[in-house]
Design an enzyme around this catalytic site. Structure first.
Site, short mmCIF file in Angstrom:
data_model
loop_
_atom_site.label_atom_id
_atom_site.label_comp_id
_atom_site.label_asym_id
_atom_site.label_seq_id
_atom_site.Cartn_x
_atom_site.Cartn_y
_atom_site.Cartn_z
N THR A 1 0.87 -1.17 0.00
CA THR A 1 0.00 0.00 0.00
C THR A 1 0.92 1.23 0.00
O THR A 1 2.13 1.10 0.06
CB THR A 1 -0.85 0.07 1.28
N LYS B 1 7.21 3.08 1.85
CA LYS B 1 8.34 3.74 2.51
C LYS B 1 7.98 4.37 3.85
O LYS B 1 8.86 4.70 4.64
CB LYS B 1 8.88 4.86 1.61
N VAL C 1 14.14 1.70 -1.69
CA VAL C 1 15.08 2.55 -2.41
C VAL C 1 15.60 1.77 -3.61
O VAL C 1 16.03 0.63 -3.47
CB VAL C 1 16.27 2.95 -1.53
N ALA D 1 13.99 0.43 -6.05
CA ALA D 1 13.12 -0.70 -6.41
C ALA D 1 13.84 -2.03 -6.20
O ALA D 1 14.33 -2.30 -5.11
CB ALA D 1 12.61 -0.56 -7.83
N LEU E 1 16.70 -3.09 -7.19
CA LEU E 1 18.17 -3.13 -7.13
C LEU E 1 18.63 -3.57 -5.74
O LEU E 1 18.05 -3.15 -4.74
CB LEU E 1 18.76 -1.74 -7.43
N GLU F 1 4.29 10.44 -11.19
CA GLU F 1 3.03 10.31 -10.46
C GLU F 1 1.97 11.08 -11.24
O GLU F 1 2.31 11.96 -12.04
CB GLU F 1 3.17 10.92 -9.07
N ASP G 1 10.24 12.61 -2.41
CA ASP G 1 10.42 11.16 -2.54
C ASP G 1 11.91 10.80 -2.49
O ASP G 1 12.31 9.85 -1.83
CB ASP G 1 9.79 10.70 -3.86
N LYS H 1 13.96 8.54 0.44
CA LYS H 1 14.91 7.45 0.16
C LYS H 1 16.25 7.72 0.84
O LYS H 1 16.89 6.82 1.40
CB LYS H 1 15.10 7.29 -1.34
N GLY I 1 9.27 1.21 -11.61
CA GLY I 1 8.40 0.42 -12.48
C GLY I 1 7.80 -0.74 -11.71
O GLY I 1 8.43 -1.31 -10.81
MG MG Z 1 16.20 -1.69 -3.65
#
Ligand code: MG
Ligand code: ASP
Length: 807
Positions: A538, A562, A592, A594, A596, A651, A662, A666, A786
């Site tokens: 969510t 987050k 942070v 996505a 990775l 967004e 944002d 992060k 993504g």
């Molecule tokens: Mg990551």
């Protein structure tokens, strides 16, 4: 010749009895020579015992007796069982008159169950055109006078049996009573409950049978009760030794005494299913494959006695007094546990003995209780024993760890020195979950992980699809069964303990119900779900406040949200404390960059003592695209922004990206990973939106975006040559001090040939500077946004949790 035995459930009215006749018919037709040993039919033995008790207590038994007779008569039309019924009736009336009965009387009554059974089956066989002859073992098996648990005299019984079966007509099926015998004076005795197996194995021994086939109502012996454990496996072969061990530890198919006569003559025993006769069952023989078997058995109807006293410290003879007084009462003690402090001793007895044990112990320790040397003797019958046969402590740690992870705390744990057996005493309420968890662990069979997905938006939906697609493969390769049992949005939840289907979206519309978190929690308890993971996909602040509840109720957490890591530091700290207390984990790799592998890398570096001195990079996929394109193409800023919007890179209100918050969040998450105590307010953020456009409706902002063009055109022009613009997050300062971090989010002009300058498309890049790596940072770069990659990252976290401690 083979000995065939059918148990009570096999011989029950209806399907069972039909199957029995058809099995015997087949054997006969294929020329097999068989001796058939029978139990009483259905639950006749229990019914007879019950009627005896009614009679003894002066209660009316006529209704129960009528039902008993009706049951016996049901299978055949022309059968006369009056002789047995008359005898029973006379005994019951006598017992009612006297208000008591002896074990001798009881044996006489119970034996009628087997006698009626052989009569009925013999007649049915004859009706089916088969030759059958009835044998009453009371004339052949001679025992001592220990009614209810009589012991046969070998020599005479063997001779009788051999002589009798020699005389038997060739080609006839011998139908023999199990369980019953007689003493030397001809009084009826019985061999103990479930004793028909023993009769059959004695016969096998005396007659040198080639095999003993035991027809039951199950397919064989399993690694655990298949009604509870969905992936319990059938054990196809057991050695006698292993079977004996199982029999001692509660596998109810085998009478403890059954195995010995078979070992003596090396006669294989096959456990078969009357209702599934094609199944090859479990074979028990002298062959030992050396691997050893494991099986989980449950021992019910036990009571834990806890004997406590401060005054016992160092006193000699307390244990002896406890066990002496119990043994005087013929109460046998099962598991015993005493700590080295000797202040308390716990042990297990049969629940049926509990009242007597209480009386005896209180009497024995009366004066010690008065002196307060003994504080209390408590009795708890809400416990069960789980015994894992074939298991030693050395390799039990995984199972134990899993139990603790699943909030199951064994009350006692106990291993035997010889023979491999670990016993746990646990609370009854935990029984099914415990059996499942241990089973999954010690067999390395698949471990079921039960997942609740909170949030079914773009990322949630993608995640569910990814899990559905990979479930089979993960099961095959990793032995992990990923079972999504709950999908929810903020109002409704779709629940299915066996896993949601491929049509989960349609199911959600049809079957989802309104819920509160407590409904999901009680669902997991009701269905004994183990290895729980809650996935937060969510973007809700409210949901984050449920984390503690979830942790306390057995969930590990995976989050793409987050907020849990970026609201105030107090919450952040407290959450970690709760995780520690409840031994739960919280993974959020996608917070942070996505999918990775960033957070995990930073965690490892930091944990291993590597001094991270700076983290810098392009953290936002949308802003990466914006400036990468704007820097090298001859295009206006607003045009690039419009392209980004239409490709779905931003967004819906692009100001959420442009304001820099944002990226700030992060950066804060990374800072906190390094144990810096920072708050969102500490971050200096360069807001990319001119002040006059920050408020107001999206539509208005979108209609005025060309007002951004001059601002960014000027910035672009003013750069040194071969430089490009990048919107970066930068964590610097003295990172060895809790409050030494400098957190900046800013627009920078960097050389085009630098690491940051070379980023393309919408990639993210992270430079991690550490003391050992020196000037050259560790660089992690790739698609950092993504739905697909983010969901993949969440999936990765789920697997990491699921795999923990997996072999
Ligand atoms: Mg990551
Ligand atoms: N009929 C007896 C009992 O129920 C013996 C047996 O079934 O093996 O215990």
């Amino acid at each position: 010749m083979k000995i065939i035995k059918f148990g009570g459930k096999s011989l029950a009215n209806g399907d069972g009895l039909k199957q029995v006749i058809s099995i015997l018919k087949n054997k006969h037709q294929s020329g097999e020579q068989v001796v058939v040993v029978l139990s009483a039919r259905g639950d006749s033995t229990d019914r007879l015992e019950n009627i005896l008790e009614l009679a003894k207590n002066g209660k009316s038994f006529s209704e129960e007796f009528r039902a008993f007779k009706e049951y016996q008569l049901d299978p055949c039309d022309n059968i006369c069982l009056e002789e047995e019924f008359d005898l029973l009736e006379r005994i019951f009336e006598g017992v009612q008159l006297l208000g008591d009965y002896s074990n001798k009387v009881k044996d006489k009554v119970l034996s009628q169950g087997e006698l009626l059974s052989v009569k009925v089956v013999t007649i049915l066989l004859k009706e089916n055109g088969l030759k059958a002859e009835l044998t009453d073992t009371r004339k052949l098996i001679i025992t001592n006078k220990n009614h209810g648990d009589a012991q046969p005299f070998e020599a005479v019984s063997r001779k009788n049996i051999r002589d009798h079966f020699k005389k038997l007509e060739a080609g006839a099926i011998a139908v023999v009573t199990g369980f019953i015998a007689s003493d030397q004076e001809g009084e009826t005795t019985t061999l103990g409950r479930n004793g028909s197996n023993y009769t059959a194995s004695l016969l096998a021994n005396y007659l040198d049978a080639e095999e003993f086939q035991n027809y039951t109502h199950v397919n064989g012996i399993y690694t655990a009760n298949p009604e509870w454990v969905h992936n319990a496996k059938k054990i196809t072969h057991l050695s006698f030794q292993e079977a004996n061990e199982l029999a001692n530890f509660g596998a109810s198919i085998l009478h403890a005494k059954t195995i010995v006569p078979l070992i003596e003559k090396n006669i294989p025993l096959r456990i078969l299913n009357t209702f599934n006769p094609e199944n090859e069952g479990t074979l028990i023989s002298s062959e030992n494959n050396g691997k050893g078997i494991k099986s989980i058995n449950v021992i019910n109807d036990v009571t834990l006695v806890n004997f406590e006293g401060q005054g016992l410290l160092g006193k000699v003879g307390i244990d002896a007094r406890i066990f002496n007084s119990l043994s005087r009462e013929n109460i046998s003690v099962n598991i015993i546990s005493q700590g080295s402090s000797e202040r308390a001793i716990g042990f297990i007895i049969k629940t049926a003995d509990a009242a007597r044990a209480k009386e005896t112990l209180e009497q024995e320790f009366e004066s010690d209780i008065e002196k307060k040397d003994v504080h209390g003797i408590t009795f708890n019958n809400e416990v069960v024993i789980i015994s894992t046969v074939g298991q030693d402590l050395k390799t039990f740690h995984n199972a134990f760890y899993s139990l603790v992870k699943n909030d199951i705390e064994p009350i006692l744990i106990n291993n035997t020195l010889s023979g491999k057996n670990v016993c746990l005493v646990i609370h009854k309420k935990d029984l099914r979950k415990t059996v499942n968890v241990i089973h999954g662990e010690i067999f390395g069979i698949s471990k079921r992980v039960n997942i609740a997905v909170f949030g079914k938006g773009l990322i949630g939906g993608t995640l569910i699809e990814q899990i559905n697609e990979s479930r089979e493969k993960v099961l095959r390769r990793k032995n992990i069964d990923l079972n999504i049992f709950a999908i929810s949005n903020s109002k409704k939840v779709l629940l299915n303990k066996d896993g949601i289907s491929e049509n989960w979206t349609a199911d959600f519309d049809k079957k989802a119900i309104n819920y509160g978190l407590e409904d999901i929690i009680s669902y997991t308890k009701k269905h004994h779900l183990e290895n729980l993971i809650a996935v937060d996909v969510t973007a809700s602040e409210d949901f984050v406040y449920h984390y503690t509840d979830l942790i306390e109720n057995g969930f590990d957490l995976v989050s793409a949200n987050k907020i849990g890591n970026t609201i105030d530091y107090g919450f952040y700290k407290d959450l970690r404390e709760q995780l520690r207390l409840n031994q739960k984990e919280y993974l959020y790799e996608t917070n942070v960059g996505a999918g990775l592998p960033l957070i995990d890398t930073i965690k490892l570096l930091h944990l291993s003592g590597e001094n991270i001195t700076r983290i810098k990079g392009v953290f936002s996929g949308s802003l990466s695209y914006l400036f990468n394109t704007f820097s090298v193409e001859d295009i206006s800023f607003s045009e690039v922004l419009e392209n980004a919007i239409s490709r779905g890179y931003t967004e819906p209100d692009p100001r959420e990206d442009l304001c820099g918050n944002d990226v700030g969040r992060k950066l804060l998450i990374l800072a906190r990973e390094l144990d810096l105590i920072s708050e969102f307010g500490d971050i200096s953020i360069h807001n990319l939106i001119p002040e006059n456009l920050r408020n107001g409706e999206v539509t208005e902002f979108l209609s005025r975006i060309d007002e951004l063009d001059d601002v960014y055109h000027e910035i672009k022009e003013k750069q040194e040559s071969n430089h490009v613009l990048r919107y970066v997050g930068d964590l610097s300062g003295d990172l060895s001090r809790e409050d030494g971090g400098l957190l900046e989010v800013k627009l920078e002009s960097v050389p085009g040939d630098s690491a940051l300058g070379q980023v393309k498309g919408s990639d993210s890049i992270f430079e991690i500077y550490t003391e050992s790596y020196g000037e050259q940072p560790l660089v992690i770069q790739g698609a950092g946004a993504g739905a697909q990659v983010t969901a993949r990252g969440v999936f990765g976290d789920i697997l990491r949790l699921a795999e923990k401690n997996n072999k």
